[in-house]
Design a protein around this motif. Structure first.
Motif, short mmCIF file in Angstrom:
data_model
loop_
_atom_site.label_atom_id
_atom_site.label_comp_id
_atom_site.label_asym_id
_atom_site.label_seq_id
_atom_site.Cartn_x
_atom_site.Cartn_y
_atom_site.Cartn_z
N LEU A 299 -37.91 9.43 24.27
CA LEU A 299 -38.30 8.07 24.65
C LEU A 299 -37.58 7.64 25.93
O LEU A 299 -38.15 6.95 26.78
N TYR A 300 -36.33 8.07 26.08
CA TYR A 300 -35.59 7.74 27.30
C TYR A 300 -36.23 8.43 28.51
O TYR A 300 -36.34 7.84 29.60
N THR A 301 -36.68 9.66 28.32
CA THR A 301 -37.37 10.38 29.39
C THR A 301 -38.61 9.62 29.85
O THR A 301 -38.88 9.50 31.05
N LEU A 302 -39.35 9.08 28.88
CA LEU A 302 -40.53 8.29 29.23
C LEU A 302 -40.15 7.03 30.00
O LEU A 302 -40.82 6.65 30.96
N LYS A 303 -39.08 6.39 29.56
CA LYS A 303 -38.66 5.15 30.23
C LYS A 303 -38.31 5.42 31.68
O LYS A 303 -38.69 4.65 32.58
N ILE B 53 -47.11 4.83 28.88
CA ILE B 53 -45.67 4.86 28.62
C ILE B 53 -45.22 3.53 28.04
O ILE B 53 -44.49 3.48 27.03
N THR B 54 -45.66 2.42 28.67
CA THR B 54 -45.30 1.10 28.17
C THR B 54 -45.76 0.92 26.73
O THR B 54 -45.02 0.42 25.86
N VAL C 191 -43.37 0.25 23.55
CA VAL C 191 -43.52 -1.02 22.82
C VAL C 191 -43.89 -0.76 21.37
O VAL C 191 -43.36 -1.41 20.46
N ARG C 192 -44.78 0.20 21.13
CA ARG C 192 -45.16 0.50 19.74
C ARG C 192 -43.98 1.05 18.95
O ARG C 192 -43.84 0.79 17.76
#
Length: 758
Positions: A573-577, A592-593, A597-598
């Motif tokens: 998830l950090y990679t996506l952020k 990604i957002t 958020v989900r």
């Protein structure tokens, strides 16, 4: 009408404005309709007036004015079986000729049918054979006939009879209708004898199409007697040609010798109003066997002739037959002015008929080619994209799937442009073996493959992988499928997309195989995330697939991507952020957002109203029961102020919050909005009354919901005359019945204000 006297139309000019009610009887019973509705149907079926726009209401005044201006030009056209102001062939039409596309290989189609039936029988599914066997008969080849004979002998159902034995025999009888031979006729009678007491409609129809001879059979007809009468006729005549000649003589008492030639006699049979479909079929085939180019005109006229109501099956095949007989593909203008070959609309059919009446003499029979050869030199190159789109609608599942595989290799813009105008998002009427929501899936798959080409990744499977997947599709059980999957090469970042696309293209054709493949790919992706092997452009492609599964209504491996990411832990998830902060592709950034958020929604216990609305807009719906609603005057004022200027979607979500958390403290705000007529949703309801069937469209207003919430709060609703009724619970749901109960409640706003004030 048959005499060509246009004065028979004049009484209809008055009846088109007649609002009296009358009874219309039909197969299912009867309906009450207006005289004007029946008159319009008669006008539609008995005229072909090019200057009128059908589909819009035709009233008496409109038709009288048109008749006054054009009556001198209106004549009866035997070719159309209708009155027309522009007889076929009297007007030049813009057109284009292309080489006819090569027909699908019937041997390959038969192999596909056999494979599908074998898999179905192995899984004890005997309904699919009932559906497919008539289609096998339509192939019309000697190999297809041999397969029908094998089915009749029970060779494909195991030692015991299938639970759908009678239905399968009936399907074989239907399939035999497409094989013009004495052997086929004898087999129909033999199978019918086996089905004692089962009914005679199926076998009589097949005998009509094979022999051309029709025996009348009422609802109480003796099936055995009918079979024996057909047997007597078969035994008394020496050939199929003799049978079919007798059938034509029985269908129409006119004498062939009264016509100038055999072709003129056959034309009379074809254009006779109300002609039976099997008579049309035999007359057309004989005219074709005479190598008479007039058959081209009559094939083109089928979709427009009055006989269309008894020849729908022939009409569907008429263009394909024309292409086979001439070797050319005709494009003419549709109602949008576009040159098309396959549009199923009156304007296109009309223009095609104008062409053939004017140009059929330019086609000469060639014994060498075995068809009519066009004598001109203006044939243009074949539009292979248009042909590919047309093949999506064919019954041949293998050809339809191959067309999909070729179309998704096109540039996305080209594909979207060529799909414009196709009905509905699913490409309505496409082959049942193709994926659902095809109109959105095709561009989405094409886009993914275009990105793969830019990355120099393969977009097609290797021959070895294709063979292995075909074996996977043919496997009868999970054990066999798992064994085959174990022999597949482990996917790579470069090759995995081609495997995924194969799964999407074949999802309905081979559902068990695709499910097994997706589980296998899912395990591979889980391992990729554990080892952090997905990064860079591969990660962006991965996220684009995850985003496209929503836009294209995909149900498969891409649908699971978000779950795989969440299962990979906080690091993923950090990679996506990090990627999202610098991503320029709006779709990937939005995906990604949405994922982040989900994930937050999944971990959070309660939400403010603002979060509820914001997260919903980002594709992360919050359970309404987890929304915290404060009941202080300031908080309630803020909540209800949000209605002003909001979109329909936001208003509906706000209504859900208010309804779920309704409280007596909300009453002043509910009353304030109770007469608000802002439309939140539109719908319709169809119903039948003594005066006929009607469809009523209606709107649900914001005030309707507010009054409904007041009813729930106080447990009452107002009837006529301000009476109090029994408590009634009204749940706000998106279904037709609840919508009916919510309609026009805003009109009671003043009653509620007066009642609460008292």
């Amino acid at each position: 009408m048959e005499a060509g006297d246009s004065s028979v139309i004049k009484p209809l000019l008055i009846l088109l404005d007649d609002q009296r009610l009358t009874i219309q009887k039909h197969y299912f019973g009867q309906d009450t309709v207006m005289v004007s509705q029946l008159a319009e149907k008669v006008v539609f079926r008995s005229t072909y007036l090019e200057g009128l726009t059908w589909g819009e209401p035709i009233n008496g005044t409109m038709l009288r004015n048109y008749w006054r201006d054009t009556s001198r030009r209106i004549v009866f056209s035997p070719l159309l079986g209708r009155f027309t102001d522009v007889p076929p062939g009297t007007r030049a039409v813009r057109h284009e000729l292309q080489p006819a596309p090569l027909p699908n290989g019937k041997a390959e189609q038969l192999a596909d049918y056999r494979s599908r039936i074998a898999r179905a029988v192995a899984q004890k599914d005997f309904y699919l054979p009932v559906e497919l066997i008539p289609e096998i008969g339509e192939l019309g080849t000697s190999e297809a006939f041999e397969y029908l004979k094998e089915c009749a002998a029970g060779q494909h159902w195991g030692k015991s009879e299938s639970p759908r034995h009678n239905q399968i025999m009936g399907a074989i009888i239907k399939g035999l209708a497409h094989h013009q031979s004495l052997e086929a006729a004898q087999l129909v009678l033999e199978l019918t004898r086996r089905l004692e007491g089962w009914g005679n409609n199926g076998f009589i129809e097949s005998m009509n199409w094979i022999t051309g001879i029709h025996l009348e059979a009422g609802p109480w007809a003796d099936q055995d007697s009918l079979v024996e009468e057909y047997q007597r006729i078969l035994d008394s005549l020496p050939s199929l040609h003799a049978l079919q000649t007798l059938g034509l003589q029985r269908a129409d008492p006119v004498r062939p010798e009264d016509f100038s030639d055999r072709g003129a006699y056959l034309e009379h049979l074809i254009v006779r109003p109300g002609q039976k479909d099997f008579v049309l079929f035999h007359a057309l085939r004989e005219l074709e066997a005479l190598h008479d180019p007039r058959v081209l005109v009559h094939l083109a006229a089928l979709p427009l002739h009055e006989n269309i109501f008894s020849s729908r099956g022939l009409t569907r095949a008429s263009r394909r037959r024309l292409e086979g007989l001439t070797g050319v593909r005709l494009l003419v203008e549709n109602d949008q002015g576009e040159l098309v070959a396959d549009a199923n609309q009156r304007v296109k059919f009309r223009n095609a008929l104008h062409y053939w009446v004017k140009h059929y003499g330019e086609y000469a029979w060639s014994d060498t080619m075995g068809r009519f050869v066009y004598q001109g030199n203006d044939v243009m190159p074949l539009d292979t994209v248009a042909v590919g789109i047309e093949r999506l609608y064919q019954k041949d599942a293998a050809a339809a799937v191959r067309a999909v595989e070729k179309l998704i290799q096109l540039p996305v813009d080209t594909l979207q442009e060529r799909l414009k105008g196709r009905h509905f998002t699913a490409l309505h009427g496409a082959n049942k073996a193709l994926p659902f929501s095809l109109k959105t899936k095709l561009p989405a798959l094409a886009e993914v493959l275009a990105i793969c080409r830019a990355l120099e990744y393969p977009t097609r499977l290797s021959k070895l992988a294709e063979d292995q997947l075909e074996r996977l599709a043919s496997a009868a059980n999970d054990a066999d499928r798992n064994k085959i999957l174990s022999t597949l090469n482990v996917p790579t970042k470069e090759s995995v997309t081609a495997l995924e696309v194969w799964g999407y293209v074949h999802a309905r054709r081979y559902p068990d195989a695709v499910e097994a493949l997706n589980d296998w790919l899912n395990d591979w992706y889980v391992e990729q995330w554990k080892t952090k092997a997905i990064s860079g452009e591969d990660l962006r492609l991965y996220l684009l697939k995850s985003a496209l599964h929503r836009r294209g209504s995909f149900r498969g491996i891409w649908q699971k991507f978000e779950t795989i990411i969440q299962g990979a832990g906080p690091g993923a998830l950090y990679t996506l952020k990090v990627l999202g902060e610098k991503e320029t592709d709006e779709r990937i950034s939005k995906e990604i957002t949405g994922i982040l958020v989900r994930d937050q929604v999944r971990r959070q216990d309660h939400f403010s109203v603002a979060e509820y609305l914001d997260f919903g807009a980002l594709g992360a719906p919050v359970p309404v029961e987890q929304v915290v609603v404060e009941l202080t005057p300031g908080a309630l004022r803020s909540l209800f102020d949000r209605f002003a200027g909001s979109s329909k979607a936001v208003r509906y979500r706000l209504i859900q919050v208010v309804d779920h958390h309704r409280d007596i403290a909300m009453v002043p705000y509910l009353l304030n909005l109770a007469s608000d007529t802002t439309i939140v949703e539109k719908s319709f309801v169809s119903f039948r009354t003594d005066e006929g069937r009607f469809t009523e469209h209606y709107s649900l207003r914001q005030g309707d919901y507010m009054v409904s919430i007041l009813e729930k709060l106080y447990g009452i609703y107002f009837k006529e005359g301000m009476e109090e009724g029994p408590p009634e619970e009204l749940v706000i749901r998106n279904d037709g019945l609840q919508h009916l109960r919510l309609r026009d409640k805003w009109r009671q706003a003043q009653r509620w204000r007066a009642w609460l004030r008292d």
